[in-house]
Design a protein around this motif. Structure first.
Motif, PDB file in Angstrom:
ATOM      1  N   ALA A 307       0.828  -1.207   0.000  1.00  0.00           N
ATOM      2  CA  ALA A 307       0.000   0.000   0.000  1.00  0.00           C
ATOM      3  C   ALA A 307       0.863   1.258   0.000  1.00  0.00           C
ATOM      4  O   ALA A 307       0.555   2.244  -0.693  1.00  0.00           O
ATOM      5  CB  ALA A 307      -0.921  -0.007   1.221  1.00  0.00           C
ATOM      6  N   TRP A 308       1.940   1.236   0.767  1.00  0.00           N
ATOM      7  CA  TRP A 308       2.861   2.373   0.802  1.00  0.00           C
ATOM      8  C   TRP A 308       3.485   2.604  -0.568  1.00  0.00           C
ATOM      9  O   TRP A 308       3.546   3.734  -1.063  1.00  0.00           O
ATOM     10  CB  TRP A 308       3.932   2.126   1.850  1.00  0.00           C
ATOM     11  N   THR A 309       3.904   1.535  -1.210  1.00  0.00           N
ATOM     12  CA  THR A 309       4.495   1.646  -2.539  1.00  0.00           C
ATOM     13  C   THR A 309       3.487   2.181  -3.547  1.00  0.00           C
ATOM     14  O   THR A 309       3.797   3.083  -4.345  1.00  0.00           O
ATOM     15  CB  THR A 309       5.012   0.271  -3.002  1.00  0.00           C
ATOM     16  N   ALA A 310       2.270   1.667  -3.509  1.00  0.00           N
ATOM     17  CA  ALA A 310       1.230   2.100  -4.447  1.00  0.00           C
ATOM     18  C   ALA A 310       0.868   3.565  -4.253  1.00  0.00           C
ATOM     19  O   ALA A 310       0.523   4.264  -5.216  1.00  0.00           O
ATOM     20  CB  ALA A 310      -0.011   1.227  -4.282  1.00  0.00           C
ATOM     21  N   SER A 311       0.966   4.051  -3.012  1.00  0.00           N
ATOM     22  CA  SER A 311       0.565   5.430  -2.730  1.00  0.00           C
ATOM     23  C   SER A 311       1.477   6.458  -3.396  1.00  0.00           C
ATOM     24  O   SER A 311       1.087   7.620  -3.573  1.00  0.00           O
ATOM     25  CB  SER A 311       0.521   5.678  -1.221  1.00  0.00           C
ATOM     26  N   ALA A 312       2.671   6.051  -3.779  1.00  0.00           N
ATOM     27  CA  ALA A 312       3.574   6.982  -4.461  1.00  0.00           C
ATOM     28  C   ALA A 312       2.982   7.461  -5.782  1.00  0.00           C
ATOM     29  O   ALA A 312       3.323   8.532  -6.284  1.00  0.00           O
ATOM     30  CB  ALA A 312       4.927   6.326  -4.695  1.00  0.00           C
TER      31      ALA A 312
END
Length: 342
Positions: A307-312
């Motif tokens: 989720a953190w990666t996708a939020s970029a």
């Protein structure tokens, strides 16, 4: 705090008499350690506020929250109880409906409901745990997207009024992230409990049973409650959590893979019970239970990293949307999308 003998008897009676839809998946101990160990395993490139001892402890406590909601009322409980499980049958179908695969998982709850109704059941009976996890993941991506944008503008905003708002909103977002992540961790933890992934959720039930597996209505509670609590060794469970492995796939693929792995542990669980090994004093029973709890912690860590990666690449606003990269580069001013356009 230790329960008195009379309270233990009452708690056991309540658990045994509860319908399938209201059964807990992991007790307080199991859900807490899934949240804590999962959060302790966050990599250092995740925001630091999520990795503080206070945040880790809060995630562990929030991971218990959906079970503490139970008893809020008929409407509340009837709708939410089915969020904790998915009854997969011996043919790999979702309660006799579609096969549980990425290709056949209906894309929305509405589509899922129609598919189940076609075979005469519904999601209140079948459960909708995959959708609970996917829904929470998508919420987390949006939370992280706002956090990234707020973190960028507090470093560059010159207007004192706007800056004060951004700082306050960043604090709110961090508090909300811990709460959203922690509550969602409950459902991620549910999905590592094999009896929450099967029609054989509490005894083998009214199905072909050539191997003579138990019909005891105590197996569900005893496994996820007293047994999980007895083997609740945080250090040992953390040692079982593997390193993060990127999936490079859709959230649906990640979730279906995780839940399918859990479903495949249903029969091994019953085999252990039949052999008298599903107890805290047997090495195989202890190992099996700790491995399942560790699987929940690992899935939580993996999904949060995803989720953190996708939020970029996330966006906020509406017609037009603005992206994290646009704000970070100074191309877009997020004031109206953060404070409100009206």
């Amino acid at each position: 705090m230790r329960l008195s003998s009379s309270l233990k008897v009452l708690a056991l009676a309540a658990a045994l008499s509860a319908p399938a839809a209201s059964a807990f998946a992991w007790g307080a101990s199991g859900h807490r350690v899934v949240g804590v160990v999962g959060a302790q395993s966050f990599p250092t490139d995740l925001p630091a506020f999520l990795r503080t001892p206070d945040a880790v402890a809060a995630i562990g406590e929030y991971a218990r929250e959906p079970d503490r909601w139970k008893g809020s009322g008929k409407l509340h409980d009837t709708d939410r109880d089915a969020a904790h499980f998915l009854d997969i049958d011996d043919q790999g179908r979702m309660f006799g409906g579609p096969a549980f695969t990425v290709a056949t998982l209906p894309p929305t709850r509405a589509d899922y409901e129609k598919a189940l109704q076609a075979v005469g059941v519904d999601s209140w009976k079948a459960g909708y745990l995959p959708y609970s996890i996917i829904d929470g993941y998508q919420q987390l991506v949006k939370d992280f997207t706002y956090w990234r944008i707020l973190s960028a503008v507090v470093k560059t905003e010159k207007d004192a009024t706007k800056l004060a708002y951004y700082k306050a909103d960043l604090k709110r977002r961090q508090e909300l992230l811990i709460r959203d992540l922690g509550v969602w961790a409950h459902y991620v933890g549910d999905a590592s409990q094999p009896l929450h992934m099967s029609v054989h959720y509490n005894g083998w039930g009214d199905y072909p049973n050539p191997n003579g597996y138990t019909q005891s209505r105590q197996i569900h509670f005893q496994f996820e409650g007293p047994l999980a609590k007895a083997v609740d060794d945080e250090k040992a469970i953390k040692a079982l959590v593997p390193a993060y492995k990127a999936c490079d796939c859709s959230i649906e693929t990640r979730v279906v893979g995780y839940l399918t792995t859990t479903w495949k542990q249903v029969e091994p669980l019953y085999q252990l019970e039949k052999a008298g090994k599903l107890n805290e004093n047997d090495p195989q029973g202890r190992a099996f239970t700790q491995e399942r709890i560790a699987a929940g912690a690992a899935a939580l860590r993996d999904l949060v990293v995803d989720a953190w990666t996708a939020s970029a690449k996330g966006t906020i606003g509406y017609r037009p949307e603005i992206s994290v990269s646009d704000v970070e580069s100074g191309k877009a001013d997020p004031w109206f999308d953060l404070y409100g356009k009206d």
